[in-house]
Motif scaffolding. Sequence first.
Motif, mmCIF file in Angstrom:
data_model
loop_
_atom_site.group_PDB
_atom_site.id
_atom_site.type_symbol
_atom_site.label_atom_id
_atom_site.label_comp_id
_atom_site.label_asym_id
_atom_site.label_seq_id
_atom_site.Cartn_x
_atom_site.Cartn_y
_atom_site.Cartn_z
ATOM 1 N N GLY A 25 0.819 -1.205 0.000
ATOM 2 C CA GLY A 25 0.000 0.000 0.000
ATOM 3 C C GLY A 25 0.851 1.253 0.000
ATOM 4 N N TYR A 26 2.140 1.116 -0.378
ATOM 5 C CA TYR A 26 3.050 2.260 -0.364
ATOM 6 C C TYR A 26 2.493 3.413 -1.181
ATOM 7 N N ALA A 27 2.582 4.609 -0.620
ATOM 8 C CA ALA A 27 2.230 5.842 -1.331
ATOM 9 C C ALA A 27 3.068 6.977 -0.754
ATOM 10 N N ARG A 28 3.415 7.921 -1.602
ATOM 11 C CA ARG A 28 4.121 9.113 -1.120
ATOM 12 C C ARG A 28 3.277 9.789 -0.042
ATOM 13 N N GLN A 29 3.966 10.416 0.916
ATOM 14 C CA GLN A 29 3.285 11.080 2.025
ATOM 15 C C GLN A 29 3.507 12.591 1.972
ATOM 16 N N ASN A 30 2.439 13.352 2.264
ATOM 17 C CA ASN A 30 2.543 14.807 2.341
ATOM 18 C C ASN A 30 3.442 15.190 3.502
ATOM 19 N N VAL A 31 4.244 16.227 3.298
ATOM 20 C CA VAL A 31 5.120 16.719 4.356
ATOM 21 C C VAL A 31 4.951 18.225 4.492
ATOM 22 N N THR A 32 4.925 18.676 5.738
ATOM 23 C CA THR A 32 4.947 20.098 6.047
ATOM 24 C C THR A 32 6.281 20.375 6.719
ATOM 25 N N LEU A 33 6.946 21.416 6.254
ATOM 26 C CA LEU A 33 8.265 21.779 6.788
ATOM 27 C C LEU A 33 8.144 23.015 7.665
ATOM 28 N N SER A 34 8.974 23.090 8.684
ATOM 29 C CA SER A 34 9.015 24.272 9.541
ATOM 30 C C SER A 34 9.661 25.422 8.782
ATOM 31 N N ALA A 35 9.474 26.639 9.286
ATOM 32 C CA ALA A 35 10.155 27.794 8.702
ATOM 33 C C ALA A 35 11.665 27.592 8.856
ATOM 34 N N ALA A 36 12.396 27.950 7.835
ATOM 35 C CA ALA A 36 13.849 27.771 7.874
ATOM 36 C C ALA A 36 14.484 28.674 8.927
ATOM 37 N N GLY A 57 18.672 29.354 10.296
ATOM 38 C CA GLY A 57 20.071 28.973 10.207
ATOM 39 C C GLY A 57 20.386 28.140 8.979
ATOM 40 N N GLY A 58 19.593 28.299 7.918
ATOM 41 C CA GLY A 58 19.823 27.549 6.680
ATOM 42 C C GLY A 58 19.300 26.133 6.696
ATOM 43 N N ALA A 59 18.396 25.824 7.650
ATOM 44 C CA ALA A 59 17.883 24.450 7.740
ATOM 45 C C ALA A 59 16.403 24.443 8.082
ATOM 46 N N THR A 60 15.746 23.337 7.773
ATOM 47 C CA THR A 60 14.352 23.103 8.118
ATOM 48 C C THR A 60 14.158 21.608 8.311
ATOM 49 N N SER A 61 12.999 21.209 8.851
ATOM 50 C CA SER A 61 12.699 19.782 9.014
ATOM 51 C C SER A 61 11.186 19.579 9.015
ATOM 52 N N ASN A 62 10.784 18.310 8.969
ATOM 53 C CA ASN A 62 9.363 17.978 8.958
ATOM 54 C C ASN A 62 8.732 18.288 10.316
ATOM 55 N N THR A 63 7.488 18.797 10.284
ATOM 56 C CA THR A 63 6.812 19.200 11.517
ATOM 57 C C THR A 63 5.997 18.083 12.153
ATOM 58 N N VAL A 119 16.619 3.018 1.331
ATOM 59 C CA VAL A 119 17.963 3.575 1.507
ATOM 60 C C VAL A 119 18.002 5.098 1.463
ATOM 61 N N ALA A 120 16.950 5.718 0.927
ATOM 62 C CA ALA A 120 16.964 7.167 0.734
ATOM 63 C C ALA A 120 15.547 7.690 0.611
ATOM 64 N N VAL A 121 15.431 9.017 0.626
ATOM 65 C CA VAL A 121 14.149 9.673 0.402
ATOM 66 C C VAL A 121 14.328 10.752 -0.661
ATOM 67 N N ALA A 122 13.213 11.152 -1.246
ATOM 68 C CA ALA A 122 13.191 12.279 -2.178
ATOM 69 C C ALA A 122 11.948 13.098 -1.863
ATOM 70 N N ILE A 123 12.024 14.400 -2.142
ATOM 71 C CA ILE A 123 10.876 15.276 -1.944
ATOM 72 C C ILE A 123 10.473 15.839 -3.297
ATOM 73 N N TYR A 124 9.171 15.721 -3.582
ATOM 74 C CA TYR A 124 8.577 16.202 -4.828
ATOM 75 C C TYR A 124 7.538 17.265 -4.512
ATOM 76 N N ASP A 125 7.271 18.138 -5.491
ATOM 77 C CA ASP A 125 6.126 19.012 -5.338
ATOM 78 C C ASP A 125 4.923 18.315 -5.970
ATOM 79 N N GLY A 148 10.750 16.124 12.850
ATOM 80 C CA GLY A 148 12.053 16.728 13.087
ATOM 81 C C GLY A 148 13.232 15.909 12.600
ATOM 82 N N SER A 149 12.982 14.715 12.047
ATOM 83 C CA SER A 149 14.070 13.820 11.614
ATOM 84 C C SER A 149 14.431 13.956 10.139
ATOM 85 N N LEU A 150 13.558 14.551 9.358
ATOM 86 C CA LEU A 150 13.845 14.770 7.941
ATOM 87 C C LEU A 150 14.428 16.175 7.819
ATOM 88 N N ASP A 151 15.749 16.255 7.852
ATOM 89 C CA ASP A 151 16.457 17.530 7.891
ATOM 90 C C ASP A 151 16.872 17.952 6.491
#
Length: 130
Positions: free
Chosen positions: A53-64, A66-72, A86-92, A123-126
């Motif tokens: 049942g794998y499907a891409r998941q929606n992600v919301t990111l915090s405001a950047a 110090g040049g970084a953000t992560s999933n909320t 082994v890895a992840v990718a982010i798509y629009d 907070g783990s998807l940096d």
Amino acid sequence: MAGDLTDVAEDLVLDWLNPDVSAPDRPVSPLKVALLSAAGSDGSAGTEVTGGGYARQNVTLSAASGGATSNTADLVFTDMPVGDVVAVAIYDSSGSPRRLWTGPLDETKTIANAGDTFTIDAGSLDLSLD
């Protein structure tokens, strides 16, 4: 998770910074996280997990900051197929989704039983820029 902007995202950022070109279209919401069984690179997508049942998941990111953000919030992938992640990718979510970022997991996650759940904690998807 370390990672890299893809060539597509780098072009968007550079065009946004350049006052001599038209401002590029922003990524279309929601952003989606894809799991990869073979890592990609800036210019190639790698191999996305399929099956179960794998499907891409929606992600919301915090405001950047110090040049970084992560999933909320936690990203929960249910009913996973057997195999390695082994890895992840982010798509629009544009008509032809644009791959914006890719990065390896800190360590490979083996899904040993069909139907298991895979979670990326809040907070783990940096994402960061060097």
